[in-house]
Design a protein around this motif. Structure first.
Motif, mmCIF file in Angstrom:
data_model
loop_
_atom_site.group_PDB
_atom_site.id
_atom_site.type_symbol
_atom_site.label_atom_id
_atom_site.label_comp_id
_atom_site.label_asym_id
_atom_site.label_seq_id
_atom_site.Cartn_x
_atom_site.Cartn_y
_atom_site.Cartn_z
ATOM 1 N N TYR A 22 37.233 8.495 21.389
ATOM 2 C CA TYR A 22 38.113 9.657 21.212
ATOM 3 C C TYR A 22 39.547 9.214 20.894
ATOM 4 O O TYR A 22 40.245 9.822 20.074
ATOM 5 C CB TYR A 22 38.112 10.526 22.474
ATOM 6 N N GLN A 23 39.981 8.162 21.551
ATOM 7 C CA GLN A 23 41.329 7.647 21.269
ATOM 8 C C GLN A 23 41.435 7.145 19.834
ATOM 9 O O GLN A 23 42.453 7.360 19.168
ATOM 10 C CB GLN A 23 41.662 6.535 22.263
ATOM 11 N N ALA A 24 40.363 6.482 19.354
ATOM 12 C CA ALA A 24 40.352 5.994 17.970
ATOM 13 C C ALA A 24 40.376 7.172 16.992
ATOM 14 O O ALA A 24 41.058 7.134 15.963
ATOM 15 C CB ALA A 24 39.111 5.135 17.735
ATOM 16 N N ALA A 25 39.639 8.219 17.311
ATOM 17 C CA ALA A 25 39.608 9.392 16.437
ATOM 18 C C ALA A 25 40.977 10.044 16.356
ATOM 19 O O ALA A 25 41.455 10.413 15.275
ATOM 20 C CB ALA A 25 38.569 10.398 16.958
ATOM 21 N N ILE A 26 41.645 10.188 17.513
ATOM 22 C CA ILE A 26 42.963 10.813 17.546
ATOM 23 C C ILE A 26 43.995 9.974 16.809
ATOM 24 O O ILE A 26 44.890 10.496 16.134
ATOM 25 C CB ILE A 26 43.398 11.044 19.010
ATOM 26 N N LYS B 186 48.454 19.038 26.554
ATOM 27 C CA LYS B 186 49.652 19.596 25.932
ATOM 28 C C LYS B 186 49.636 19.377 24.416
ATOM 29 O O LYS B 186 49.931 20.281 23.645
ATOM 30 C CB LYS B 186 50.908 18.948 26.534
ATOM 31 N N ARG B 187 49.265 18.170 24.018
ATOM 32 C CA ARG B 187 49.245 17.874 22.591
ATOM 33 C C ARG B 187 48.139 18.655 21.859
ATOM 34 O O ARG B 187 48.327 19.122 20.735
ATOM 35 C CB ARG B 187 49.054 16.366 22.379
ATOM 36 N N GLY B 188 47.018 18.792 22.535
ATOM 37 C CA GLY B 188 45.934 19.573 21.947
ATOM 38 C C GLY B 188 46.307 21.040 21.798
ATOM 39 O O GLY B 188 46.001 21.683 20.783
ATOM 40 N N LEU B 189 46.993 21.578 22.824
ATOM 41 C CA LEU B 189 47.439 22.976 22.772
ATOM 42 C C LEU B 189 48.465 23.179 21.653
ATOM 43 O O LEU B 189 48.418 24.190 20.937
ATOM 44 C CB LEU B 189 48.044 23.367 24.116
ATOM 45 N N ALA B 190 49.355 22.212 21.509
ATOM 46 C CA ALA B 190 50.377 22.310 20.435
ATOM 47 C C ALA B 190 49.710 22.316 19.060
ATOM 48 O O ALA B 190 50.112 23.073 18.157
ATOM 49 C CB ALA B 190 51.353 21.150 20.548
ATOM 50 N N LEU B 191 48.685 21.506 18.891
ATOM 51 C CA LEU B 191 47.980 21.451 17.602
ATOM 52 C C LEU B 191 47.219 22.754 17.329
ATOM 53 O O LEU B 191 47.182 23.242 16.187
ATOM 54 C CB LEU B 191 46.999 20.281 17.574
ATOM 55 N N ALA C 18 42.781 18.967 17.955
ATOM 56 C CA ALA C 18 42.909 19.673 19.229
ATOM 57 C C ALA C 18 41.661 19.497 20.099
ATOM 58 O O ALA C 18 41.770 19.283 21.315
ATOM 59 C CB ALA C 18 43.172 21.154 18.970
ATOM 60 N N ASP C 19 40.478 19.570 19.507
ATOM 61 C CA ASP C 19 39.239 19.429 20.278
ATOM 62 C C ASP C 19 39.112 18.031 20.870
ATOM 63 O O ASP C 19 38.695 17.863 22.037
ATOM 64 C CB ASP C 19 38.031 19.734 19.388
ATOM 65 N N ASP C 20 39.460 17.019 20.057
ATOM 66 C CA ASP C 20 39.364 15.646 20.558
ATOM 67 C C ASP C 20 40.358 15.417 21.696
ATOM 68 O O ASP C 20 40.042 14.731 22.694
ATOM 69 C CB ASP C 20 39.631 14.649 19.423
ATOM 70 N N TYR C 21 41.562 15.969 21.563
ATOM 71 C CA TYR C 21 42.544 15.862 22.651
ATOM 72 C C TYR C 21 42.007 16.513 23.921
ATOM 73 O O TYR C 21 42.155 15.984 25.030
ATOM 74 C CB TYR C 21 43.854 16.546 22.236
ATOM 75 N N TYR C 22 41.372 17.657 23.771
ATOM 76 C CA TYR C 22 40.848 18.365 24.931
ATOM 77 C C TYR C 22 39.748 17.568 25.614
ATOM 78 O O TYR C 22 39.739 17.409 26.856
ATOM 79 C CB TYR C 22 40.327 19.741 24.497
ATOM 80 N N GLN C 23 38.788 17.059 24.818
ATOM 81 C CA GLN C 23 37.692 16.282 25.388
ATOM 82 C C GLN C 23 38.211 15.003 26.053
ATOM 83 O O GLN C 23 37.754 14.628 27.148
ATOM 84 C CB GLN C 23 36.671 15.930 24.298
ATOM 85 N N LEU C 24 39.173 14.356 25.407
ATOM 86 C CA LEU C 24 39.749 13.145 25.986
ATOM 87 C C LEU C 24 40.479 13.477 27.288
ATOM 88 O O LEU C 24 40.393 12.722 28.284
ATOM 89 C CB LEU C 24 40.719 12.490 24.994
ATOM 90 N N GLY C 25 41.202 14.588 27.319
ATOM 91 C CA GLY C 25 41.895 15.006 28.528
ATOM 92 C C GLY C 25 40.927 15.228 29.681
ATOM 93 O O GLY C 25 41.203 14.827 30.825
ATOM 94 N N LEU C 26 39.778 15.852 29.406
ATOM 95 C CA LEU C 26 38.783 16.079 30.451
ATOM 96 C C LEU C 26 38.259 14.756 31.007
ATOM 97 O O LEU C 26 38.094 14.600 32.232
ATOM 98 C CB LEU C 26 37.615 16.900 29.885
#
Length: 392
Positions: A350-354, A384-389, A360-368
């Motif tokens: 997920y970090q590589a994808a971001i 926060k970054r996912g929500l901003a996107l 936004a979805d990848d940020y959310y999954q990574l956050g979880l």
């Protein structure tokens, strides 16, 4: 001219033979029932000439009288025709400008004296259609039929009206008749294509596609895209009618070229997943990413639910090595690792994808996942970054 010559000849004959017969007047007896008329030959000739002159006068008078009447009739008829032409022109302009009420009135009222009654009634029918008056529309179409033997143009107009109102079954019936009469007519082909799509008649559309290509109604790319859309529609119908087995049989009979199309691979994969045949979908999807990793196929891979994800992970790992770096590929790999229970590998993917393309979805999954690992501050940053996107 002939009558005048006859009259001159009679006069000349009278001048020549008059003196001769004057000495012998002769005798003329005309008997009519109980009545008799007696006169001399010379008087009878004079009376005959005078009677003939009277007939000529009467003929001249009748000719003049009838001539005036005919001229009056032609003038009145010409006036009606000129008025009809003027009103027809005004009605056509009103139709083009969207003034449908006046367009209907002008074209319909002038149809009787118009040079082109068919066009008048068709224009009036279109104006009535635009006003939502189907009864008048059909009446005008009937009048058009009665005033012209051009049933093809009338049928085509009627089919267009049905399409505008969403009456696709009626449009299909009308267009099928027209297509049988003129299989190469471009407008019919175009309208049939639209009708088949609205009715989900995908096989008929597929059969029509060569004619659309040959007629040049579609650009090459548009025709190819329509073909792919058509096959996707067929997949959906087969899934409902014949299930997973029928769908796979159809797929296996398709050409290699079509089976290599990413959109078709994704389409059949989605239908197999809908039918809960994830294993069959996995086989087709994994074959689809052997030479490339299109986003459309990767999106469907993410929907797979399998007892064992190792084959899928191995294929995606191979793709990560062979193909250019892709956020979609990294995200799909991360989801497979997560489903397999490999949290650390999922976090890294997920970090590589971001890093490649923030999502936004990848940020959310990574956050979880980070939150599960107890890395709260980093997890909150991801949220926060996912929500901003997502709000951008």
């Amino acid at each position: 001219m002939i009558k005048a010559a006859i009259l001159v000849a009679i006069i000349i004959a009278g001048l020549i033979f008059g003196p001769e017969v004057s000495g012998s007047k002769g005798y003329v007896l005309v008997a009519m029932g109980d009545y008799t008329i007696e006169t001399s030959v010379s008087k009878a000739i004079i009376i005959g000439v005078l009677f003939y002159l009277l007939l000529l006068g009467i003929e001249w008078l009748l000719h003049k009288t009838l001539g005036i009447s005919r001229q009056s009739y032609n003038w009145l008829r010409g006036r009606n025709v000129r008025k009809a032409r003027k009103n027809t022109y005004a009605g056509m302009l009103a139709l083009a400008e969207g003034d449908y009420k006046n367009a209907e009135r002008l074209t319909a009222n002038s149809a009787t004296h118009s040079d082109t009654p068919l066009l008048n009634y068709l224009a009036a029918a279109e104006a009535a259609q635009e006003q939502g008056d189907n009864a008048k529309r059909d009446t005008y179409l009937k009048q058009a039929q009665e005033n012209s033997d051009n049933s093809f143009a009338i049928g085509l107009t009627q089919a267009k009206f049905h399409l505008r109102q969403g009456q696709y079954e009626e449009a299909h019936a009308a267009l099928s008749l027209l297509h049988n009469k003129q299989p190469k007519h471009q407008q019919v082909l175009k309208l049939l294509s639209e009708t088949y799509q609205q009715l989900d008649e995908w096989q008929k559309l597929l059969d029509l596609l060569p004619s659309l290509r040959k007629a040049g109604l579609l650009a090459h790319d548009d025709a190819d895209q329509l073909e792919l859309t058509t096959y996707a529609g067929i997949f959906k119908q087969l899934a409902k009618q014949e299930g997973s087995h029928g769908l796979q049989v159809y797929w296996n009979k398709m050409s290699r070229k079509l089976k290599a199309e990413p959109s078709l691979i994704a389409a059949i994969g989605e239908q197999l997943i809908t039918l809960d045949d994830h294993d069959a979908a996995k086989i087709i999807l994994l074959n689809g990413i052997k030479k490339s990793a299109p986003n459309s196929i990767l999106a469907v891979i993410n929907q797979l639910k399998l007892p064992d994800y190792q084959d899928l992970i191995n294929s995606l790992e191979s793709g990560r090595k062979k193909f250019p770096a892709s956020a979609a590929l990294e995200s799909a790999y991360a989801q497979c690792q997560l489903k397999a229970g490999n949290i650390e590998q999922a976090i890294k993917a997920y970090q590589a994808a971001i890093e490649l393309t923030p999502n936004a979805d990848d940020y959310y999954q990574l956050g979880l996942l980070l939150e599960q690992q107890g890395v709260i501050s980093e997890a909150q940053q991801c949220f926060k970054r996912g929500l901003a996107l997502s709000q951008a």
